[in-house]
Enzyme design. Structure first.
Site, mmCIF file in Angstrom:
data_model
loop_
_atom_site.group_PDB
_atom_site.id
_atom_site.type_symbol
_atom_site.label_atom_id
_atom_site.label_comp_id
_atom_site.label_asym_id
_atom_site.label_seq_id
_atom_site.Cartn_x
_atom_site.Cartn_y
_atom_site.Cartn_z
ATOM 1 N N HIS A 67 14.556 -12.127 19.735
ATOM 2 C CA HIS A 67 14.935 -13.518 19.469
ATOM 3 C C HIS A 67 14.451 -14.450 20.578
ATOM 4 O O HIS A 67 14.056 -15.586 20.321
ATOM 5 C CB HIS A 67 16.454 -13.644 19.304
ATOM 6 C CG HIS A 67 16.938 -13.196 17.966
ATOM 7 N ND1 HIS A 67 17.938 -13.820 17.278
ATOM 8 C CD2 HIS A 67 16.537 -12.176 17.172
ATOM 9 C CE1 HIS A 67 18.138 -13.209 16.114
ATOM 10 N NE2 HIS A 67 17.309 -12.199 16.033
ATOM 11 N N GLY A 73 8.653 -18.616 23.098
ATOM 12 C CA GLY A 73 8.150 -17.593 24.010
ATOM 13 C C GLY A 73 9.273 -16.935 24.785
ATOM 14 O O GLY A 73 10.429 -17.373 24.749
ATOM 15 N N ASP A 75 11.205 -16.799 27.378
ATOM 16 C CA ASP A 75 11.507 -17.692 28.500
ATOM 17 C C ASP A 75 13.001 -17.806 28.754
ATOM 18 O O ASP A 75 13.453 -18.739 29.433
ATOM 19 C CB ASP A 75 10.936 -19.098 28.228
ATOM 20 C CG ASP A 75 11.675 -19.796 27.084
ATOM 21 O OD1 ASP A 75 12.374 -19.100 26.304
ATOM 22 O OD2 ASP A 75 11.570 -21.029 26.976
ATOM 23 N N SER A 77 15.216 -18.745 26.777
ATOM 24 C CA SER A 77 15.844 -19.907 26.127
ATOM 25 C C SER A 77 17.027 -19.500 25.253
ATOM 26 O O SER A 77 17.942 -20.284 25.031
ATOM 27 C CB SER A 77 14.827 -20.697 25.299
ATOM 28 O OG SER A 77 14.174 -19.864 24.366
ATOM 29 N N ASP A 246 20.669 2.017 10.115
ATOM 30 C CA ASP A 246 20.018 3.316 9.952
ATOM 31 C C ASP A 246 21.131 4.355 9.849
ATOM 32 O O ASP A 246 21.447 5.051 10.816
ATOM 33 C CB ASP A 246 19.127 3.545 11.191
ATOM 34 C CG ASP A 246 18.466 4.902 11.209
ATOM 35 O OD1 ASP A 246 18.613 5.674 10.244
ATOM 36 O OD2 ASP A 246 17.802 5.198 12.219
ATOM 37 N N ASP A 254 15.207 6.848 16.868
ATOM 38 C CA ASP A 254 14.382 7.951 16.350
ATOM 39 C C ASP A 254 13.543 7.436 15.182
ATOM 40 O O ASP A 254 13.466 6.235 14.971
ATOM 41 C CB ASP A 254 15.271 9.134 15.937
ATOM 42 C CG ASP A 254 16.326 8.724 14.908
ATOM 43 O OD1 ASP A 254 16.177 7.639 14.291
ATOM 44 O OD2 ASP A 254 17.295 9.470 14.720
#
Ligand code: HEM
Ligand SMILES: *[C@@H]1O[C@H](CO)[C@@H](O)[C@H](O)[C@H]1NC(C)=O
Ligand SMILES: *[C@@H]1O[C@H](CO)[C@@H](O)[C@H](O)[C@H]1NC(C)=O
Ligand SMILES: CC(=O)N[C@H]1CO[C@H](CO)[C@@H](O)[C@@H]1O
Length: 326
Positions: A67, A73, A75, A77, A246, A254
């Site tokens: 995220h 980018g 950073d 944020s 999963d 895995d």
């Protein structure tokens, strides 16, 4: 009208995003070797303490790096607080983001040894690696040297083009969303393997169980036995229950995620979408074969993701507290 507006906006978006792509100049493995020699040991020390008492934080802490990197980018944020709830973390896709206090705990430990040196964006990247390893997944060398950004906006994660890909994304959109950030189709299928750990809210997939096209129907691409089992856990409009992404091995990193997706038991529509492209489909099979390269690939793609739109050198700042700009 709408389409002429679009053709004007899109090229600008593409140019803007070009600077966000996975280049990563200025990052290197061991960036803190001299300035804070024990930085990575301090991070992994805190992560092992946390994993011993709260292993369910491994999922949210891996997801946090995704995220962070996909919005403005990598950073930091995603970490910023806002008194008026106008920062990224208050935007709907954050729903299950948790573990912000763990990032703060790591930061406090680092500040006491080397104040003002290690960025919050790097902490998020290192923690993502350490929780993967702690859940028996691969280890990779994390490039560091990221600096922290000063901007975090509520609307960024929900932008229909440049925001986080929603859970109902189709394969075309997923590929485009990754490509905008310099990530290719292989990175998409490899990084989706992050769903081998952790949980999802029912609300992220319940339309597949109850109302897929608005006619009270189910998603025909999902295994009916799996649908029946999920319906026992998720009642219509349930906003609170969480289920394993999963099932059976959600605490272990895995290859079982790929086995399930192949058997039409991917939980999210974005997981199932990996069956709709020849390259991603071939990878699902490869990843569960004897010669699987998934573990090695995951580290490679995580390093690539960790380069998206980074601030380095004298850009940005090194925050003193991860939830606030200096
Ligand atoms: C390909 C696009 C992706 C989409 C559409 C997507 C979507 C989602 C959604 C909807 C959830 C469940 C949220 C909830 O309802 O609580 C989730 C959970 C998760 N995602 Fe993704 N994701 C994507 C890629 C990734 C990537 C690249 C990673 C990391 C490498 C990742 C790691 C995780 C993890 C670990 C969880 C479990 C979080 C927890 O246990 O709380 N995801 N994702
Ligand atoms: C995929 O999703 C995008 C964005 O939601 C949409 O515009 C497009 O029509 C979809 N493509 C297919 C083949 O469904
Ligand atoms: C299913 O979706 C349609 C269209 O969005 C909506 O009108 C209907 O009320 C929904 N049905 C249920 C049971 O939620
Ligand atoms: C942790 C966090 O900040 N969660 C927020 C995510 O977004 C929702 C809805 O926008 C908020 O209600 C949460 O507080």
């Amino acid at each position: 009208m709408a389409s002429s507006k679009h053709s004007f906006v899109l090229p600008i978006l593409v140019i803007a995003l070009f600077t966000l792509q996975a280049e990563g100049q200025g990052l290197k493995v061991g960036f803190y070797d001299k300035s804070c020699p024990y930085a990575e040991k301090i991070v992994s020390g805190v992560v092992s303490q946390v994993m011993a008492v709260a292993p369910s934080l491994s999922g949210p802490l891996l997801r946090m790096h995704f995220h962070d990197c996909f919005i403005r980018g990598c950073d930091g944020s995603v970490l910023l607080d806002s008194a008026t709830k106008q920062s990224e973390k208050f935007s709907p896709p954050n729903l299950s983001l948790r573990g912000f206090n763990i990032i703060d705990r790591v930061k406090t430990a680092l500040e006491s040894k080397c104040p003002g040196v290690v960025s919050c964006a790097d902490i998020v990247a290192l923690v993502a690696r350490d929780v993967t390893f702690a859940t028996k997944g691969p280890f990779w060398e994390v490039e560091t040297g990221r600096r922290d950004g000063k901007v975090s906006l509520f609307n960024d994660p929900i932008n229909p083009v440049t925001g986080l890909p929603p859970f109902f994304s189709n394969i075309t959109f997923l590929k485009q969303s990754f490509a905008l950030r310099g990530l290719n189709t292989k990175d998409l299928v490899v990084l989706s393997g992050g769903h081998t750990i952790g949980m999802s809210h029912c609300s992220s997939f319940d339309s597949r169980l109850y109302n897929f096209t608005g006619k009270g129907d189910t998603d025909p691409t999902m295994d009916p036995n799996y649908i029946a089992r999920l319906k026992l856990k998720c009642k219509p409009k349930d906003q609170t229950t969480i289920v394993e992404l999963d099932p059976g091995s959600f605490k272990t990193f895995d290859d079982s995620y790929y086995r399930l997706v192949t058997k039409r038991r991917g939980l999210l529509q974005s997981d199932a979408a990996l069956l709709d492209d020849p390259e991603t489909k071939a990878y699902l099979v490869q990843a569960t074969s004897h010669g699987s390269t998934f573990f090695k690939d995951f580290g490679v793609s995580m390093v690539k993701m960790g380069r998206i739109g980074v601030l380095t050198g004298s850009q940005g700042e090194v925050r003193k507290v991860c939830t606030k700009i200096n």
